[in-house]
Scaffold this active site. Sequence first.
Site, PDB file in Angstrom:
ATOM      1  N   THR A   1      -7.836   1.176   0.529  1.00  0.00           N
ATOM      2  CA  THR A   1      -7.040   1.104   1.341  1.00  0.00           C
ATOM      3  C   THR A   1      -7.804   0.468   2.367  1.00  0.00           C
ATOM      4  O   THR A   1      -6.660  -0.143   3.389  1.00  0.00           O
ATOM      5  CB  THR A   1      -6.260   2.416   1.553  1.00  0.00           C
ATOM      6  N   CYS A   2      -8.760   1.149   3.149  1.00  0.00           N
ATOM      7  CA  CYS A   2      -8.850   0.096   4.382  1.00  0.00           C
ATOM      8  C   CYS A   2      -9.475  -1.322   4.420  1.00  0.00           C
ATOM      9  O   CYS A   2      -9.574  -2.137   5.321  1.00  0.00           O
ATOM     10  CB  CYS A   2      -9.864   1.154   4.839  1.00  0.00           C
ATOM     11  N   ALA A   3     -10.425  -1.518   3.178  1.00  0.00           N
ATOM     12  CA  ALA A   3     -10.264  -2.467   2.841  1.00  0.00           C
ATOM     13  C   ALA A   3      -9.057  -3.149   2.127  1.00  0.00           C
ATOM     14  O   ALA A   3      -8.956  -4.761   2.875  1.00  0.00           O
ATOM     15  CB  ALA A   3     -10.943  -3.053   1.672  1.00  0.00           C
TER      16      ALA A   3
END
Length: 168
Positions: free
Chosen positions: A59-61
Amino acid sequence: MATIAFQGKPVHTSGELPAVGSKAPDFSLVSGKLMEVSLATYAGKRKVLHIVPSLDTPTCAISTRKFNHKAANLPNTVVLAISADLPFAQCRFCESEGLKNVIPLSTFRSGFAVDYGVKLVDSILAGLMARAVVILDENDTVIYSQLVDELAHEPDYESALAILKDKS
């Protein structure tokens, strides 16, 4: 202290995000060149603080890629991707992804997570940061903030970017 969720279970933060209308707390973060940077480094620019637990999670990527794309053409604006990752890993991620419109900054050697109220204080992710977006105007006043309610969810890009387009 705020409560969010991680995989549906409650997780608590160390405090609250800076309020809209307030002056943003200064910070000292570490760049990919191991240099200390602060709000003054980006003086006179609008700043999108894209706060994530780790660029090494799906999700961060995804959210970092999306901010890289969506904020690319915003005038006088920098997107700061802030995570607990070491600066070397952040740079490697941005280089491998071809991300040129975000500036990765590490909380390594920093009190940022506590100062911005995003440090996770319980769960298996204790010590990392909650996912949040804080947008500052040219004078470092908070004009938008979102603490994402479920750590596995992406932020509300449209609302964040609408604030920037309205202020252009």
